[in-house]
Design an enzyme around this catalytic site. Structure first.
Site, PDB file in Angstrom:
ATOM      1  N   ILE A  31     -10.269   0.074  -4.046  1.00 12.74           N
ATOM      2  CA  ILE A  31     -10.860  -0.577  -5.216  1.00 12.74           C
ATOM      3  C   ILE A  31     -10.483  -2.069  -5.264  1.00 12.74           C
ATOM      4  O   ILE A  31     -11.179  -2.864  -5.892  1.00 12.74           O
ATOM      5  CB  ILE A  31     -10.404   0.163  -6.502  1.00 12.74           C
ATOM      6  CG1 ILE A  31     -11.397  -0.014  -7.617  1.00 12.74           C
ATOM      7  CG2 ILE A  31      -9.006  -0.232  -6.935  1.00 12.74           C
ATOM      8  CD1 ILE A  31     -11.190   0.972  -8.776  1.00 12.74           C
ATOM      9  N   GLY A  91       6.426  -0.803  -1.044  1.00 13.81           N
ATOM     10  CA  GLY A  91       5.175  -1.325  -1.594  1.00 13.81           C
ATOM     11  C   GLY A  91       4.181  -0.264  -2.013  1.00 13.81           C
ATOM     12  O   GLY A  91       3.023  -0.570  -2.306  1.00 13.81           O
ATOM     13  N   GLN A  92       4.618   1.001  -2.052  1.00 14.90           N
ATOM     14  CA  GLN A  92       3.692   2.069  -2.431  1.00 14.90           C
ATOM     15  C   GLN A  92       3.443   2.048  -3.933  1.00 14.90           C
ATOM     16  O   GLN A  92       4.386   2.012  -4.726  1.00 14.90           O
ATOM     17  CB  GLN A  92       4.256   3.437  -2.018  1.00 14.90           C
ATOM     18  CG  GLN A  92       3.281   4.582  -2.269  1.00 14.90           C
ATOM     19  CD  GLN A  92       3.789   5.930  -1.751  1.00 14.90           C
ATOM     20  OE1 GLN A  92       4.950   6.046  -1.333  1.00 14.90           O
ATOM     21  NE2 GLN A  92       2.927   6.932  -1.765  1.00 14.90           N
ATOM     22  N   HIS A  98      -1.433   7.852   1.760  1.00 15.38           N
ATOM     23  CA  HIS A  98      -2.702   7.278   2.213  1.00 15.38           C
ATOM     24  C   HIS A  98      -2.439   6.304   3.344  1.00 15.38           C
ATOM     25  O   HIS A  98      -1.401   5.641   3.382  1.00 15.38           O
ATOM     26  CB  HIS A  98      -3.450   6.591   1.072  1.00 15.38           C
ATOM     27  CG  HIS A  98      -2.619   5.621   0.286  1.00 15.38           C
ATOM     28  ND1 HIS A  98      -1.715   6.022  -0.680  1.00 15.38           N
ATOM     29  CD2 HIS A  98      -2.542   4.269   0.344  1.00 15.38           C
ATOM     30  CE1 HIS A  98      -1.138   4.954  -1.209  1.00 15.38           C
ATOM     31  NE2 HIS A  98      -1.604   3.878  -0.592  1.00 15.38           N
ATOM     32  N   HIS A 100      -4.019   3.008   4.963  1.00 19.95           N
ATOM     33  CA  HIS A 100      -4.963   1.900   4.813  1.00 19.95           C
ATOM     34  C   HIS A 100      -5.591   1.605   6.177  1.00 19.95           C
ATOM     35  O   HIS A 100      -4.874   1.558   7.193  1.00 19.95           O
ATOM     36  CB  HIS A 100      -4.237   0.627   4.357  1.00 19.95           C
ATOM     37  CG  HIS A 100      -3.547   0.721   3.028  1.00 19.95           C
ATOM     38  ND1 HIS A 100      -4.064   0.168   1.881  1.00 19.95           N
ATOM     39  CD2 HIS A 100      -2.371   1.283   2.674  1.00 19.95           C
ATOM     40  CE1 HIS A 100      -3.221   0.382   0.871  1.00 19.95           C
ATOM     41  NE2 HIS A 100      -2.191   1.058   1.327  1.00 19.95           N
TER      42      HIS A 100
HETATM   43  P1  AMP Z   1      -0.369   1.364  -1.969  1.00 23.93           P
HETATM   44  O1  AMP Z   1       0.143   0.080  -2.566  1.00 23.93           O
HETATM   45  O2  AMP Z   1      -0.094   1.494  -0.507  1.00 23.93           O
HETATM   46  O3  AMP Z   1       0.062   2.575  -2.767  1.00 23.93           O
HETATM   47  O4  AMP Z   1      -1.939   1.257  -2.056  1.00 23.93           O
HETATM   48  C1  AMP Z   1      -2.702   1.758  -3.110  1.00 23.93           C
HETATM   49  C2  AMP Z   1      -4.135   1.497  -2.766  1.00 23.93           C
HETATM   50  O5  AMP Z   1      -4.944   2.292  -3.619  1.00 23.93           O
HETATM   51  C3  AMP Z   1      -4.567   0.034  -2.971  1.00 23.93           C
HETATM   52  O6  AMP Z   1      -5.370  -0.370  -1.863  1.00 23.93           O
HETATM   53  C4  AMP Z   1      -5.418   0.125  -4.241  1.00 23.93           C
HETATM   54  O7  AMP Z   1      -6.410  -0.863  -4.302  1.00 23.93           O
HETATM   55  C5  AMP Z   1      -6.016   1.512  -4.070  1.00 23.93           C
HETATM   56  N1  AMP Z   1      -6.531   2.159  -5.275  1.00 23.93           N
HETATM   57  C6  AMP Z   1      -5.877   2.386  -6.446  1.00 23.93           C
HETATM   58  N2  AMP Z   1      -6.686   3.039  -7.307  1.00 23.93           N
HETATM   59  C7  AMP Z   1      -7.856   3.249  -6.662  1.00 23.93           C
HETATM   60  C8  AMP Z   1      -9.088   3.864  -7.007  1.00 23.93           C
HETATM   61  N3  AMP Z   1      -9.296   4.428  -8.214  1.00 23.93           N
HETATM   62  N4  AMP Z   1     -10.088   3.883  -6.089  1.00 23.93           N
HETATM   63  C9  AMP Z   1      -9.900   3.326  -4.877  1.00 23.93           C
HETATM   64  N5  AMP Z   1      -8.766   2.726  -4.487  1.00 23.93           N
HETATM   65  C10 AMP Z   1      -7.757   2.683  -5.362  1.00 23.93           C
END
Ligand code: AMP
Length: 110
Positions: A31, A91-92, A98, A100
């Site tokens: 997002i 940084g999670q 997930h 990236h």
């Molecule tokens: P992290 O910092 O590794 O936990 O990454 C979290 C990721 O989730 C970031 O790329 C956010 O932009 C993404 N994110 C959070 N909420 C959503 C959502 N509702 N839809 C898509 N991506 C999301």
């Protein structure tokens, strides 16, 4: 996990731009993209992060890793960066594991 944003996406309770799905995995656009293409590959089953993996997850994590390159290829990426953040200090921000996939523009080395 009822309060997990990615579990809600898996359950269809939150919208997402899904680019890949099978019985174990979902991939969708971030997002808040940090590159021209920024996808997230997740297991459908809630696993907090790499630290929470057990030997019983070996087949799932293998399937994820073997599937990820095809997701990047389908997104038109000839090269890409794969990152997984583990824990607050790593940084999670979303505590559903997930991976990236970042690409589509030149990425700085590090
Ligand atoms: P992290 O910092 O590794 O936990 O990454 C979290 C990721 O989730 C970031 O790329 C956010 O932009 C993404 N994110 C959070 N909420 C959503 C959502 N509702 N839809 C898509 N991506 C999301």
């Amino acid at each position: 996990m009822s309060d997990c944003v990615f579990c809600k996406i898996v359950a269809g309770e939150l919208p997402a731009s899904v680019v890949y799905e099978d019985d174990q995995l979902l991939a969708f656009a971030s997002i808040e993209p940090k590159a021209d293409t920024h996808l997230l590959v997740i297991p459908k089953r809630h696993i907090e992060n790499l630290d929470a993996l057990t030997a019983g997850d070996a087949e799932l994590i293998s399937h994820l890793m073997l599937t990820l390159p095809g997701i990047a290829e389908k997104a038109g990426l000839s090269g890409y960066r794969t990152i997984t953040n583990t824990g607050v200090a790593g940084g999670q921000e979303v505590f559903h594991m997930h991976f990236h996939i970042l690409g589509g523009n030149e990425l700085p080395g590090f």
